[in-house]
Every structure is written in structure tokens, then in C-alpha cells.
Scaffold this active site. Structure first.
Site, PDB file in Angstrom:
ATOM      1  N   LYS A  79      36.430  44.199  37.594  1.00 29.17           N
ATOM      2  CA  LYS A  79      37.209  45.344  36.833  1.00 29.17           C
ATOM      3  C   LYS A  79      36.207  46.423  36.193  1.00 29.17           C
ATOM      4  O   LYS A  79      35.003  45.999  35.927  1.00 29.17           O
ATOM      5  CB  LYS A  79      38.105  44.811  35.688  1.00 29.17           C
ATOM      6  CG  LYS A  79      39.009  45.876  35.149  1.00 29.17           C
ATOM      7  CD  LYS A  79      39.945  44.923  34.172  1.00 29.17           C
ATOM      8  CE  LYS A  79      40.879  46.081  33.438  1.00 29.17           C
ATOM      9  NZ  LYS A  79      41.786  45.484  32.615  1.00 29.17           N
ATOM     10  N   SER A 154      46.507  46.530  33.429  1.00 30.50           N
ATOM     11  CA  SER A 154      45.750  47.498  34.003  1.00 30.50           C
ATOM     12  C   SER A 154      44.709  47.059  34.945  1.00 30.50           C
ATOM     13  O   SER A 154      44.069  47.690  35.737  1.00 30.50           O
ATOM     14  CB  SER A 154      44.846  47.941  32.720  1.00 30.50           C
ATOM     15  OG  SER A 154      44.366  46.796  32.271  1.00 30.50           O
ATOM     16  N   SER A 178      47.333  42.471  30.976  1.00 29.79           N
ATOM     17  CA  SER A 178      46.832  43.466  31.889  1.00 29.79           C
ATOM     18  C   SER A 178      46.033  42.647  33.017  1.00 29.79           C
ATOM     19  O   SER A 178      45.418  43.046  34.089  1.00 29.79           O
ATOM     20  CB  SER A 178      45.607  44.081  31.537  1.00 29.79           C
ATOM     21  OG  SER A 178      45.903  45.301  30.787  1.00 29.79           O
TER      22      SER A 178
END
Lengths: 477, 93
Positions: A79, A154, A178
Site C-alpha cells: 500500500k 482504503s 480499510s
């Protein structure tokens, strides 16, 4: 040779590498080929690293030398808010345009020590704020199961990369769901560890009392392997702790799953999601698991509590982005104006919105009635969970999300309705406890099969209970 | 209910330039979000017992510092504007 990436897990890939069925380089090449074919449509990666094959060659050397561990050669998507020294990192925000990490996050150090391979930077909602990756400054990630729908967020890029076979596993971060929500939307496994179990040194901070780094993977076993590789106390993160290794619960006379029925009664929950959830519970019951109704008296306030505490922490954490130390600097008349212009131009709408809300709930005159009260409530919610677990419940189950993946654009102009997507996931962050999302089936929409997930939550430090029940669930579905 | 001048005040506190056209929408959105989270005000939570959690020193001992300047170059390389090893900013006063 052509490697069947679909069937591959971390454990099976490791065996194949060990037996010389294929090399890390060949494995990495296969993933790069998948990325080349699919990333232009899915947009899971913001950047694919140029040195993947060099990394793979280093891992191959470890196999030749017989110095391998479970994750040697495993191709990861990382990420974009987790720092890898010398590489771009941006939390998908314009305000970090041009920034290169000056050090490795602790989780990255740990993966590097094992010889893992980093394929690239995964897309996300800006600063991890969102449930769809629509808040990324670099465009939305599409759901591999239906490209008209979001991958969740996310950590949507991380989830889509794994689901589309563009990575064997991924790291994400989870502040209110997330990791688990995109995992559920994309039909993979996602796990948020106990608060403090994994060091956050080198994670770009969002809500510091809530954030945790965790794995996104194809199986519960894979998630467990990654979790065990990245966990542990770290002097660079003062909130990190060494978890006592708790014993497996499989030998418990009967595994008890608690279900807070009263929390599932709201009309915001899809009928199909509920039906799938009930079916999952029936299967568990058939497999010898006891299903017990439990009460969490304050849980309905968790989401409101979260959307006060989180923006408060956001407004404070994002104060460091001022155009002076790194990233974007906008022109201004004086220093104050440089701050304002940089932040105004560099932050996207959702980041600005949360900074304003956070500033409001912390401001004189409102602090007690918002932030103070939310913190007090948080204590109550934590206590409710403790009591349920103390009564002999090993894990609490809910659906991971109130609906399957929604359409791109469906909620992007309605922040509050987007927030409601987090209703089942924020509770674990509020209470600081671990939670795992496991695929539980599909819902049909427009001829497409959309993945659904079941979420198990355990008491602090009892990740093992989650892995136990998660693996059991995988085998019976 | 918030007013435009409240949004402006908050933006000032947060060092955030908000374009004029966006203040109205932000006001509406902030109102609906605060309306939602404000539901916790209906609840009078019993004052939670002030538990003393385990208190431990989280700071490292102040010894074995890294070499002076060891990270300077790498960190300054990320700074938008520098001069002779310093960060350059606009005049404050």
C-alpha cells in the site's frame, strides 16, 4: 513454464520454489505479465517497481543457499502509505508529490529480511480516508469481479491486486476497516491485528489510536504467515507490544461464536448479505461450532464515535504536511499563506473535509460534547466486548460489510452514506481488538457475482482464535 | 447548524485554503456529518471508571546518538527548497 497463479498460495508457492518447480524470477515474471495485462483496466498499482527481477534474483540466491523462510520470494503489493527506502511513497495524495521514503517501515524491514519481493505501490484512498479508493488523487481502482464497481477501500489497490492475480499477497493498513472491507468486496482474506501487535513505524499516520498494518491474502493460512512475519514490539513505535502467544482454541470443547443479532436489525443492511450471513452461521453450526446470541449494548454508537475520534486524529496527524519538509510546496505571499495554499491544493476533498470536522470536534466549546464524549463511549464499547469474550465466546461474527461492492460514483458525492459502509468494521478499531474477514459466498447483480465476506472478531491478543475459526470456515463452505 | 463564517474560522485554524465555491458544499456536508455523529449526545454515558493503565516509559534512553549529519543529506533531498544545508522558507515577520 506457465505457472498456474490462480491455484498458488504462499505455502504452495514456497514448496514449488523449494522443489525447483519454478524459480522466484519465473514467479515474479508471471506476476509482471499479469500486471502488464490487467493493471491498465483495474488500476490496482500506482507504480510497478523497475527492479522486481533483481529482487527476485536475490531471493533465488537464498533458495540456492538453502537459507529460506516462509516468505522468501513471495511477491507482494505494498500500500502506498507504507515506506520503502528510496522509493516513491505518497499515500495517493498530491501533497506528497515527488516524495521518496528516507527509511524502511519496520514491516518492510521484516519482509526484506525474509527475501520477499515488492512488485509495486498499491492504490488507496488519499491518506487511507475512504471506503472505495475514489478518494485517490490518481484515479479509482476497479473491482476485478465487476469493473463498474469499486474495489473497496482504503486498501483497494492491495485487495484488487491479490484478487486479480497481480500479487500473491499484499500489505494494507486498517483504521476503520480499510483492510477487511476491500478484502470482502474483492473476495479475499483480510486481517486487522490487535492494536499494537504490528509496528507502525514507517506507516503514514491517519488515526494513531486506530491504525494497524495487516495482511491481505488468498487464504487464512497465508494471512497468518504474514502476520507472524510482521508482528512484534518495535522500539520505533512506542504503542507496539509483544503479544503473548495464546494457545490455539481448537482444543476447546466447543468453539463458541457470538452473534450480536440486535446490531444486524437495521434497515441499512442488504437482504442478500443477511441471508448469506445466516447461511454461514448454519454451516458453522453443522460443523460443531456453537452459535450464541450476544449483546453489545453500546455498539450502535461505534460508528459515530469513530467518525469523531478519527477526524480529530486526522486533523492533528495531517498538520505535518505544510509544504516545508517534503512533497508539494505551493507559492504564497508569506509563510502562513504557503501553508494554506499548499494544504488547500495538496489535500483532496475528503482529506479537507475530515480536517475541518476534526478541527471542529477538538475546538474550545465543542471538545467535551464531541471528542470527550466519544472517548468515554469508546471505553464503554471496549468494556462491552471484554465482557462478551469473558463469558466464554471465542469470536464474534458479523457480515464484514452491509452490502456487496457498490457502483463507482454511487456514493462519491454522499460522504455520510460512504461512512455507513464501515458500520461493522470500525468496532474492532474502536475496541483495539483483532478482526478477520473471510470470503463467504456471492451475491448476484446484473449477471455478475459479487463477493461477500464474514467477519470474525476476537479479544485482544487472540489472533489465533481468528485463524482457527477462519480456517475451519474455509474448509466447510 | 454551522455557518459559512464557522467554516472559514475552522479553515483558518487548520491552515487550509478552501476555494470560495467549495465552502457551501463543505458546510452542508459538515452539517450532515455532525448531525450524525452528534447522536452520541443523546446518550448520557456513565462516567467511566478512571482506570489506571500500565504506565511505562516509552522513550529510549538518551544515549548512543547516531552520527551527527548521518541522515541530513537524505532528509534535505526531500525538502522543496534548501540553501546551504538549511530549509528555506518565506519570511515570517
Amino acid at each position: 513454464m506457465a505457472i498456474n497463479l490462480n491455484a498458488l498460495t504462499i505455502a504452495t508457492a514456497h514448496d514449488c520454489l523449494k522443489h525447483g518447480d519454478f524459480s522466484v524470477t519465473e514467479l515474479a515474471e508471471s506476476y509482471l505479465k499479469e500486471i502488464e495485462e490487467k493493471n491498465k483496466d483495474i488500476h490496482a498499482y500506482l507504480e510497478v517497481f523497475g527492479d522486481v527481477l533483481e529482487q527476485a534474483k536475490e531471493a533465488d540466491k537464498l533458495f540456492e543457499a538453502g537459507k529460506t523462510t516462509a516468505l522468501t520470494g513471495t511477491p507482494f503489493a505494498i500500500k502506498d502509505n507504507i515506506l520503502i527506502k528510496g522509493r516513491r511513497a505518497g499515500a495517493a495524495s498530491k501533497i506528497l508529490e515527488g516524495y521518496h521514503a528516507t527509511y524502511d517501515a519496520t514491516v518492510i524491514k521484516k519482509l526484506k529480511a525474509q527475501g520477499a519481493v515488492f512488485l509495486g505501490r498499491a492504490n488507496m484512498d488519499e491518506f487511507a480516508m475512504g471506503s472505495s479508493t475514489e478518494n485517490s488523487a490518481y484515479g479509482v481502482t476497479k473491482n476485478p469481479h465487476d469493473e463498474t464497481r469499486v474495489a473497496g477501500g482504503s486498501s483497494g489497490g492491495s485487495a484488487a491486486a491479490v484478487a486479480a492475480g497481480m500479487a500473491l499477497a499484499a500489505l494494507g493498513s486498517d483504521t476503520g476497516g480499510s483492510i477487511r472491507q476491500p478484502a470482502s468486496f474483492c473476495g479475499i482474506v483480510g486481517m486487522k491485528p490487535t492494536y499494537g501487535a504490528v509496528s507502525r513505524s514507517g506507516l503514514i499516520a491517519m488515526g494513531s489510536s486506530l491504525d494497524q498494518i495487516g495482511p491481505l491474502a488468498k487464504t487464512v493460512e497465508d494471512a497468518e504467515i504474514i502476520f507472524n512475519a510482521i508482528r512484534g514490539r518495535d522500539p520505533l513505535d512506542s504503542t507496539s507490544i509483544e503479544l503473548e502467544t495464546k494457545r490455539s482454541t481448537l482444543n476447546a470443547k466447543r468453539f463458541v461464536v457470538g452473534v450480536p443479532r440486535h446490531f444486524l436489525a437495521g434497515d441499512g443492511i442488504d437482504k442478500e448479505v443477511l441471508a448469506n450471513f445466516d447461511e454461514s452461521l448454519k454451516k458453522l453450526e453443522k460443523a460443531g461450532v456453537e452459535i450464541r446470541e450476544v449483546k453489545l449494548p453500546n455498539i450502535q454508537y461505534a460508528l459515530a464515535c469513530y467518525y469523531i475520534i478519527m477526524p480529530a486524529e486526522v486533523s492533528s496527524n495531517l498538520a505535518r504536511f505544510d509544504g516545508v519538509k517534503y512533497g508539494l510546496r505551493a507559492e504564497g505571499a508569506d509563510l502562513l499563506d504557503v501553508y494554506k495554499q499548499t494544504r488547500g491544493q495538496g489535500f483532496g476533498r475528503e482529506a479537507r473535509r475530515r480536517i475541518i470536522i476534526g478541527t471542529y470536534v477538538l475546538s474550545a466549546g465543542y471538545y467535551d460534547s464531541y471528542y470527550g464524549r466519544a472517548v468515554a463511549l469508546r471505553g464503554l464499547i471496549e468494556k462491552d466486548f471484554k465482557e462478551v469474550f469473558a463469558s466464554g465466546v471465542h469470536a464474534i461474527a458479523t457480515p464484514t460489510t452491509p452490502s456487496p461492492a457498490f457502483k463507482i460514483g454511487e456514493k462519491s458525492n454522499a460522504p455520510l452514506s460512504m461512512y455507513l459502509a464501515d458500520i461493522f468494521t470500525v468496532t474492532a478499531n474502536i475496541a483495539g481488538i483483532p478482526a478477520l474477514s473471510v470470503p463467504s459466498g456471492f451475491s448476484e447483480a446484473g449477471g455478475k457475482k459479487l463477493p461477500l465476506g464474514i467477519q470474525f472478531t476476537a479479544t485482544a491478543g487472540q489472533e489465533q482464535a481468528l485463524f482457527d475459526i477462519g480456517k475451519k470456515f474455509e474448509t466447510i463452505k | 447548524m454551522l455557518e459559512i463564517k464557522d467554516i472559514e474560522k475552522l479553515a483558518e485554524l487548520a491552515r487550509l485554503e478552501i476555494p470560495d465555491g467549495e465552502k457551501e458544499t463543505l458546510l452542508e456536508e459538515a452539517d450532515s456529518i455532525l448531525g450524525f455523529v452528534g447522536e452520541i449526545q443523546k446518550l448520557t454515558p456513565p462516567e467511566p471508571a478512571k482506570e489506571t493503565r500500565i504506565i511505562r516509559n516509552v522513550f529510549r534512553e538518551d544515549k548512543e546518538p547516531h552520527l551527527s549529519g548521518e541522515y541530513t543529506e537524505a532528509l534535505l533531498a526531500e525538502v522543496p527548497e534548501t540553501e546551504d544545508g538549511y530549509i528555506r522558507v518565506k519570511k515570517i515577520l
